[in-house]
Design a protein around this motif. Structure first.
Motif, PDB file in Angstrom:
ATOM      1  N   SER A   1      36.046  63.551  99.313  1.00 52.17           N
ATOM      2  CA  SER A   1      37.331  63.694  98.621  1.00 52.17           C
ATOM      3  C   SER A   1      38.206  62.446  98.776  1.00 52.17           C
ATOM      4  CB  SER A   1      38.074  64.926  99.128  1.00 52.17           C
ATOM      5  OG  SER A   1      38.337  64.800 100.513  1.00 52.17           O
ATOM      6  N   ASP A   2      37.964  61.668  99.828  1.00 58.31           N
ATOM      7  CA  ASP A   2      38.750  60.450 100.049  1.00 58.31           C
ATOM      8  C   ASP A   2      37.962  59.178  99.696  1.00 58.31           C
ATOM      9  OD1 ASP A   2      36.939  60.579 102.146  1.00 58.31           O
ATOM     10  OD2 ASP A   2      38.397  60.025 103.681  1.00 58.31           O
ATOM     11  N   ALA A   3      36.966  59.317  98.844  1.00 59.25           N
ATOM     12  CA  ALA A   3      36.119  58.179  98.462  1.00 59.25           C
ATOM     13  C   ALA A   3      36.939  57.084  97.795  1.00 59.25           C
ATOM     14  CB  ALA A   3      35.008  58.638  97.519  1.00 59.25           C
ATOM     15  N   VAL A   4      36.473  55.846  97.987  1.00 56.09           N
ATOM     16  CA  VAL A   4      37.122  54.665  97.414  1.00 56.09           C
ATOM     17  C   VAL A   4      36.045  53.778  96.799  1.00 56.09           C
ATOM     18  CG1 VAL A   4      38.415  52.560  97.954  1.00 56.09           C
ATOM     19  CG2 VAL A   4      38.996  54.697  99.095  1.00 56.09           C
ATOM     20  N   GLN A   5      36.325  53.258  95.618  1.00 56.79           N
ATOM     21  CA  GLN A   5      35.452  52.256  95.009  1.00 56.79           C
ATOM     22  C   GLN A   5      36.229  50.951  94.929  1.00 56.79           C
ATOM     23  OE1 GLN A   5      34.822  52.082  90.784  1.00 56.79           O
ATOM     24  NE2 GLN A   5      32.676  51.556  91.059  1.00 56.79           N
ATOM     25  N   ILE A   6      35.601  49.889  95.398  1.00 59.66           N
ATOM     26  CA  ILE A   6      36.189  48.554  95.337  1.00 59.66           C
ATOM     27  C   ILE A   6      35.375  47.755  94.328  1.00 59.66           C
ATOM     28  CG2 ILE A   6      36.666  46.445  96.621  1.00 59.66           C
ATOM     29  CD1 ILE A   6      36.780  48.353  99.132  1.00 59.66           C
ATOM     30  N   GLU A   7      36.058  47.222  93.344  1.00 58.18           N
ATOM     31  CA  GLU A   7      35.420  46.402  92.318  1.00 58.18           C
ATOM     32  C   GLU A   7      35.884  44.971  92.532  1.00 58.18           C
ATOM     33  OE1 GLU A   7      35.282  46.033  87.449  1.00 58.18           O
ATOM     34  OE2 GLU A   7      36.262  47.752  88.373  1.00 58.18           O
ATOM     35  N   LEU A   8      34.954  44.099  92.858  1.00 62.14           N
ATOM     36  CA  LEU A   8      35.286  42.692  93.049  1.00 62.14           C
ATOM     37  C   LEU A   8      35.579  42.064  91.690  1.00 62.14           C
ATOM     38  CD1 LEU A   8      35.212  41.585  95.996  1.00 62.14           C
ATOM     39  CD2 LEU A   8      33.842  43.623  95.682  1.00 62.14           C
ATOM     40  N   PRO A   9      36.365  40.977  91.658  1.00 61.28           N
ATOM     41  CA  PRO A   9      36.736  40.361  90.381  1.00 61.28           C
ATOM     42  C   PRO A   9      35.516  40.043  89.511  1.00 61.28           C
ATOM     43  CG  PRO A   9      37.996  39.389  92.172  1.00 61.28           C
ATOM     44  CD  PRO A   9      36.952  40.275  92.804  1.00 61.28           C
ATOM     45  N   ASN A  10      35.676  40.288  88.217  1.00 62.53           N
ATOM     46  CA  ASN A  10      34.597  40.042  87.253  1.00 62.53           C
ATOM     47  C   ASN A  10      35.219  39.805  85.876  1.00 62.53           C
ATOM     48  OD1 ASN A  10      34.692  42.710  85.754  1.00 62.53           O
ATOM     49  ND2 ASN A  10      34.318  43.444  87.840  1.00 62.53           N
ATOM     50  N   LYS A  11      34.380  39.600  84.881  1.00 60.05           N
ATOM     51  CA  LYS A  11      34.864  39.261  83.544  1.00 60.05           C
ATOM     52  C   LYS A  11      35.728  40.368  82.933  1.00 60.05           C
ATOM     53  CE  LYS A  11      33.406  37.214  79.222  1.00 60.05           C
ATOM     54  NZ  LYS A  11      32.371  36.455  78.559  1.00 60.05           N
ATOM     55  N   LEU A  12      35.365  41.621  83.157  1.00 58.02           N
ATOM     56  CA  LEU A  12      36.152  42.727  82.606  1.00 58.02           C
ATOM     57  C   LEU A  12      37.399  43.029  83.422  1.00 58.02           C
ATOM     58  CD1 LEU A  12      33.637  45.465  81.391  1.00 58.02           C
ATOM     59  CD2 LEU A  12      35.099  43.983  80.023  1.00 58.02           C
ATOM     60  N   ASN A  13      37.331  42.749  84.706  1.00 57.82           N
ATOM     61  CA  ASN A  13      38.444  43.043  85.602  1.00 57.82           C
ATOM     62  C   ASN A  13      38.685  41.821  86.496  1.00 57.82           C
ATOM     63  OD1 ASN A  13      40.370  44.191  87.192  1.00 57.82           O
ATOM     64  ND2 ASN A  13      39.121  45.905  87.894  1.00 57.82           N
ATOM     65  N   PRO A  14      39.336  40.776  85.945  1.00 61.12           N
ATOM     66  CA  PRO A  14      39.482  39.501  86.667  1.00 61.12           C
ATOM     67  C   PRO A  14      40.190  39.607  88.019  1.00 61.12           C
ATOM     68  CG  PRO A  14      40.104  39.240  84.365  1.00 61.12           C
ATOM     69  CD  PRO A  14      39.889  40.702  84.601  1.00 61.12           C
ATOM     70  N   GLN A  15      41.019  40.618  88.196  1.00 61.06           N
ATOM     71  CA  GLN A  15      41.724  40.783  89.463  1.00 61.06           C
ATOM     72  C   GLN A  15      40.971  41.697  90.431  1.00 61.06           C
ATOM     73  OE1 GLN A  15      44.459  38.895  90.027  1.00 61.06           O
ATOM     74  NE2 GLN A  15      43.928  38.103  88.021  1.00 61.06           N
ATOM     75  N   GLY A  16      39.882  42.310  89.958  1.00 59.27           N
ATOM     76  CA  GLY A  16      39.206  43.295  90.785  1.00 59.27           C
ATOM     77  C   GLY A  16      40.081  44.526  90.888  1.00 59.27           C
ATOM     78  N   GLY A  17      39.742  45.404  91.808  1.00 61.64           N
ATOM     79  CA  GLY A  17      40.571  46.588  91.965  1.00 61.64           C
ATOM     80  C   GLY A  17      39.983  47.572  92.947  1.00 61.64           C
ATOM     81  N   GLN A  18      40.770  48.589  93.212  1.00 63.21           N
ATOM     82  CA  GLN A  18      40.349  49.656  94.113  1.00 63.21           C
ATOM     83  C   GLN A  18      40.738  50.981  93.476  1.00 63.21           C
ATOM     84  OE1 GLN A  18      40.961  49.044  98.324  1.00 63.21           O
ATOM     85  NE2 GLN A  18      41.712  51.129  98.555  1.00 63.21           N
ATOM     86  N   SER A  19      39.802  51.933  93.467  1.00 64.22           N
ATOM     87  CA  SER A  19      40.045  53.230  92.849  1.00 64.22           C
ATOM     88  C   SER A  19      39.743  54.347  93.829  1.00 64.22           C
ATOM     89  CB  SER A  19      39.140  53.411  91.617  1.00 64.22           C
ATOM     90  OG  SER A  19      39.371  52.406  90.667  1.00 64.22           O
ATOM     91  N   ASP A  20      40.628  55.353  93.856  1.00 66.64           N
ATOM     92  CA  ASP A  20      40.335  56.556  94.625  1.00 66.64           C
ATOM     93  C   ASP A  20      39.522  57.502  93.734  1.00 66.64           C
ATOM     94  OD1 ASP A  20      42.215  57.555  92.826  1.00 66.64           O
ATOM     95  OD2 ASP A  20      43.718  57.970  94.360  1.00 66.64           O
TER      96      ASP A  20
END
Length: 135
Positions: A34-53
């Protein structure tokens, strides 16, 4: 490979199949804590990267239904060690709508390295290193 490592690897394989088939809601949430987190490192679609719950991940999966006609993952390699699974995969998706210079119906391709950490048999953390082919 230990029983735990085999189980974690099987969960990641099933999770990838669920993503490929367009799973949303509880069908997708069932793989994660329930507290899972996905971290997306910077890439062409998401240049700033991000973190999602988890709620954000589920919302993004539903949004993906509107953007993609279908998607496929071709796993190139996978490693399980203790509570971590690493997967290298080739991803492709046929676009349902135009994105950047890709028209609807075009195929977007990427190479993914995904690292999954487990807690009590479920994905608790995912890190993605996504490398998109030029478009």
């Amino acid at each position: 490979m230990t029983t735990e490592e085999s189980a974690n690897l099987a969960t990641v394989r099933a999770y990838i199949k669920a993503l490929e088939s367009g799973a949303v809601g509880e069908a997708l949430a069932s793989f994660s804590t329930s507290d899972a987190v996905q971290i997306e490192l910077p890439n062409k679609l998401n240049p700033q990267g991000g973190q999602s719950d988890l709620p954000t991940l589920l919302m993004r999966a539903e949004q993906g239904q509107k953007l993609l006609q279908h998607q496929t993952y071709k796993v190139r390699s996978e490693v399980a060690q203790n509570s971590t699974v690493a997967v290298e995969a080739e991803w492709s998706a046929v676009m349902a709508v135009p994105i950047a210079s890709l028209p609807a119906g075009a195929t977007m391709r990427a190479h993914f390295a995904m690292f999954f950490e487990f807690s009590e048999g479920r994905i608790s953390r995912q890190r993605n290193y996504d490398c998109f082919d030029p478009w």
